[in-house]
Design a protein around this motif. Structure first.
Motif, PDB file in Angstrom:
ATOM      1  N   SER A  38       6.621 -28.330  26.248  1.00  0.00           N
ATOM      2  CA  SER A  38       6.335 -29.711  25.883  1.00  0.00           C
ATOM      3  C   SER A  38       7.218 -30.682  26.655  1.00  0.00           C
ATOM      4  O   SER A  38       8.363 -30.382  26.991  1.00  0.00           O
ATOM      5  CB  SER A  38       6.543 -29.911  24.384  1.00  0.00           C
ATOM      6  N   THR A  39       6.675 -31.863  26.898  1.00  0.00           N
ATOM      7  CA  THR A  39       7.370 -32.876  27.683  1.00  0.00           C
ATOM      8  C   THR A  39       8.734 -33.216  27.105  1.00  0.00           C
ATOM      9  O   THR A  39       9.715 -33.378  27.831  1.00  0.00           O
ATOM     10  CB  THR A  39       6.509 -34.150  27.764  1.00  0.00           C
ATOM     11  N   GLU A  63       1.690 -31.694  37.174  1.00  0.00           N
ATOM     12  CA  GLU A  63       1.080 -32.872  36.569  1.00  0.00           C
ATOM     13  C   GLU A  63       0.883 -34.045  37.534  1.00  0.00           C
ATOM     14  O   GLU A  63       0.544 -35.137  37.106  1.00  0.00           O
ATOM     15  CB  GLU A  63       1.909 -33.337  35.363  1.00  0.00           C
ATOM     16  N   ASN A  71       1.747 -29.660  25.539  1.00  0.00           N
ATOM     17  CA  ASN A  71       2.422 -30.284  24.405  1.00  0.00           C
ATOM     18  C   ASN A  71       1.853 -29.856  23.049  1.00  0.00           C
ATOM     19  O   ASN A  71       2.299 -30.349  22.017  1.00  0.00           O
ATOM     20  CB  ASN A  71       2.308 -31.803  24.507  1.00  0.00           C
ATOM     21  N   ARG A  82      -2.403 -35.664  36.921  1.00  0.00           N
ATOM     22  CA  ARG A  82      -2.805 -35.899  35.528  1.00  0.00           C
ATOM     23  C   ARG A  82      -3.642 -37.167  35.399  1.00  0.00           C
ATOM     24  O   ARG A  82      -4.696 -37.160  34.750  1.00  0.00           O
ATOM     25  CB  ARG A  82      -1.585 -35.976  34.625  1.00  0.00           C
ATOM     26  N   ASP A 134      -3.702 -32.256  27.726  1.00  0.00           N
ATOM     27  CA  ASP A 134      -2.236 -32.168  27.776  1.00  0.00           C
ATOM     28  C   ASP A 134      -1.750 -30.972  26.966  1.00  0.00           C
ATOM     29  O   ASP A 134      -0.815 -31.067  26.160  1.00  0.00           O
ATOM     30  CB  ASP A 134      -1.595 -33.463  27.255  1.00  0.00           C
ATOM     31  N   TRP A 171       3.975 -43.710  36.010  1.00  0.00           N
ATOM     32  CA  TRP A 171       4.264 -42.470  36.713  1.00  0.00           C
ATOM     33  C   TRP A 171       3.709 -42.487  38.145  1.00  0.00           C
ATOM     34  O   TRP A 171       2.839 -43.268  38.485  1.00  0.00           O
ATOM     35  CB  TRP A 171       3.731 -41.265  35.945  1.00  0.00           C
TER      36      TRP A 171
END
Length: 266
Positions: free
Chosen positions: A42-43, A77, A35, A80, A32, A107
């Protein structure tokens, strides 16, 4: 902060190079990666602050232990989960798919093609060789670690199973063991290499998603202990009351995981 940028296929790579770089510099690869360094990617606009943690906590006492930090991610993503989920465990327990889209993993998943093995091979066979060759760092297993949170925590443990000759340590924060109501942890414990040559840091909070983690983490720890892993030595699990499931929480304690890993290198 000086960051090297690279790309391998779909994967973006950013590397923070310590001022004390040498052939024996430890190497940390992080999942990730968007981030890790840059608030703009970053998220939630908050990073792990990992380079800052090294400069603040590691450099003053152990300047030669400052690691090369390599962050990896895919800008798109949608895949992911398929990359970070331990593929061999998912194949053994396909019923884990039944909870995708539910309260545990909410998600969207665009397909069910597992890519965990390919992702682990990318890290071990392409990303690490690139970083070491580009910066002249030796490929020493015991000085190489992989780190992530949540699904990235699972992927970090799976890295030890998939490429035990590559990784010496796994740093797994807020590891998402509730997947499969314990099947994920049981499957990973079966796959890990025999104890004695690897080290594992794990932790968890008690807020938001982390509120469900304690019993699953305890079960995983007990499973490892039954297999000969030395809790408190080879494996260290630390609860963090008041911490939630977020980059802000992980940034508040990443220095502890780094210090444990680096000071254990001798």
């Amino acid at each position: 902060m000086e960051i090297l940028h690279h790309r391998i296929g779909r994967h973006a790579i950013e590397a923070w190079v310590p001022p004390s770089l040498s052939p024996t510099t430890p190497v940390l690869v992080m999942h990730d990666g968007k981030n890790v360094f840059n608030p703009a990617t970053s998220t939630v606009g908050v990073t792990w602050g990992v380079a800052e943690a090294v400069e603040r906590e590691i450099a003053p006492a152990h300047p030669q232990l400052q690691p090369l930090i390599v962050a990896v991610w895919v800008p798109d993503e949608r895949r992911r989960f398929q990359e970070l989920a331990p593929q061999a465990v998912m194949e053994r327990y396909p019923q884990i798919w039944d909870e995708i889209g539910g309260p545990t993993v909410s998600w969207a998943i665009d397909d069910r093609r597992l890519r965990g093995n390919a992702y682990q091979d990318l890290l071990a066979l392409e990303v690490l060789p690139w970083a070491r060759g580009r910066l002249g760092v030796e490929g020493r297993r015991e000085r190489t670690a992989v780190c992530g949170s949540s699904m990235g925590g699972l992927a970090s443990l799976y890295a030890l199973a998939r490429h035990p000759e590559t990784w010496g340590s796994a740093l797994a924060l807020s590891t998402h063991f509730p997947l499969g109501d314990g099947l994920m942890g049981a499957g990973l414990a079966d796959l890990l290499p025999s104890p004695g040559r690897h080290r594992i840091w794990m932790d968890f909070g008690d807020q938001t998603l982390d509120a469900a983690y304690a019993p699953y983490q305890a079960a995983f720890d007990a499973d490892l202990a039954s297999r000969g892993w030395r809790l408190g030595n080879d494996v260290l699990t630390t609860p963090f009351p008041g911490h939630d499931h977020s980059e802000r929480a992980w940034s508040a304690r990443i220095h502890l995981a780094l210090t444990w890993w680096l000071e254990g290198l001798g």
